[in-house]
Design an enzyme around this catalytic site. Sequence first.
Site, PDB file in Angstrom:
ATOM      1  CG  ASP A 136      -2.399  -0.264   0.753  1.00 12.46           C
ATOM      2  OD1 ASP A 136      -2.808   0.282  -0.288  1.00 12.46           O
ATOM      3  OD2 ASP A 136      -3.087  -1.027   1.434  1.00 12.46           O
ATOM      4  CD  GLU A 176      -6.512  -1.328  -2.086  1.00  5.60           C
ATOM      5  OE1 GLU A 176      -6.688  -0.477  -2.975  1.00  5.60           O
ATOM      6  OE2 GLU A 176      -5.627  -1.216  -1.218  1.00  5.60           O
ATOM      7  CD  GLU A 226      -5.349  -0.412  -6.245  1.00 10.40           C
ATOM      8  OE1 GLU A 226      -6.018  -0.909  -5.326  1.00 10.40           O
ATOM      9  OE2 GLU A 226      -4.771   0.683  -6.146  1.00 10.40           O
ATOM     10  CG  HIS A 231      -8.422   2.132  -5.410  1.00  6.03           C
ATOM     11  ND1 HIS A 231      -7.490   2.147  -4.397  1.00  6.03           N
ATOM     12  CD2 HIS A 231      -9.371   3.032  -5.064  1.00  6.03           C
ATOM     13  CE1 HIS A 231      -7.871   3.030  -3.468  1.00  6.03           C
ATOM     14  NE2 HIS A 231      -9.008   3.569  -3.860  1.00  6.03           N
ATOM     15  CG  HIS A 262      -5.932   1.418   2.104  1.00 10.51           C
ATOM     16  ND1 HIS A 262      -6.035   1.122   0.770  1.00 10.51           N
ATOM     17  CD2 HIS A 262      -7.136   1.956   2.458  1.00 10.51           C
ATOM     18  CE1 HIS A 262      -7.253   1.449   0.332  1.00 10.51           C
ATOM     19  NE2 HIS A 262      -7.927   1.965   1.339  1.00 10.51           N
ATOM     20  CE1 TYR A 298      -3.722  -3.638   5.654  1.00  9.92           C
ATOM     21  CE2 TYR A 298      -2.252  -2.178   4.463  1.00  9.92           C
ATOM     22  CZ  TYR A 298      -3.311  -3.045   4.476  1.00  9.92           C
ATOM     23  OH  TYR A 298      -3.959  -3.328   3.302  1.00  9.92           O
TER      24      TYR A 298
HETATM   25 FE   LIG Z   1      -4.707   0.386  -0.740  1.00  8.14          FE
HETATM   26 FE   LIG Z   2      -5.799   0.826  -4.085  1.00  8.50          FE
END
Ligand SMILES: [Fe+2]
Ligand SMILES: [Fe+2]
Length: 317
Positions: A47, A181, A147, A184, A81, A85
């Site tokens: 990411d 994602e 993605e 995306h 994103h 995490y």
């Molecule tokens: Fe992402």
């Molecule tokens: Fe993404």
Amino acid sequence: MFWQQNLAQMWVDTEFPVSDDVADWEAAAEAERTSYKYVLAGLTGLDTLQGGEGMPLLAVHTGDERKRAVLTFMAAMEQIHAKSYSTIFTTLVPSDETRRLLSEWVPSQPQLTFKAEMISRHYRALLRPDPSRLDIYMACVASVFLESFLFYSGFYYPLYLTGQGRMTTSGEIIRKILLDESIHGVFVGMLAQELYAELTEMEREEAAERTETLLDELYRNELEYTALLYDEVGLTDDVVRYIEYNANKALNNLGLEPAFAPEPFSAIVLNGLDTGTKHHDFFSQKGDGYVMALNVEPIRDEDFIFEGRTEHSRLYG
Ligand SMILES: [Fe+2]
Ligand SMILES: [Fe+2]
């Protein structure tokens, strides 16, 4: 439409109380925790690449201002994103171990560095002021592979555990990421198809050849990466079916024919993946119904008259 959709599904990690997962985390077996940590560390690396290089470089070489705006919004979400995490790590894992995972394991793990390098190579072809249309097309292909395909060996495990009612808050964060994602992949896939329509016949042949080679190399690398992450918890075969399913999705986003005929994989992971499904009962935390308060009352001059408000409060409580 894409702008609205991105805005509608916007979220921030701090809305999710990951500390609710601490008891599950402590009850998990050592091998389960190890797989989970590697999964998250790998996703963080990818990411970061997508937010720092992929989306911004595609945006630079996209002529349409509206599409550029969507891409840069998506870049910001990639950073959310990556940050999320880190929120999960901070809550569950001692900071020295997190540091070791992110600053030592991520940059040196062979399969992870291989896939990051394969994708990044296509992004960096766009560092020139005038890359060829084929180079931009291939950067879109790499982006869609990331993605819609490469993230999923990581997404599998949090979805799998959450489907069993374990680690549900972290799982819900992963599901929010997956929903992002998903859009995306569709958007960048659409850009790729528009570029493809403008390629010459010779460029198309080269694009097809390069895409096939890239997919093949990434797929073989994913098999090794998956075995490394999942052998100890006995899930490798199912994860492979899942990544084949997602590789087909990536190809579909690019307007290309499927390359795999995957056997069915775990139904609870499929439920987590199906972005059309609403309100899972196994996601006990905020689900798809979670909507940020975007349409709030506009700020007025009076809002800044604090004395007046105090006076008002004094009089009316
Ligand atoms: Fe992402
Ligand atoms: Fe993404």
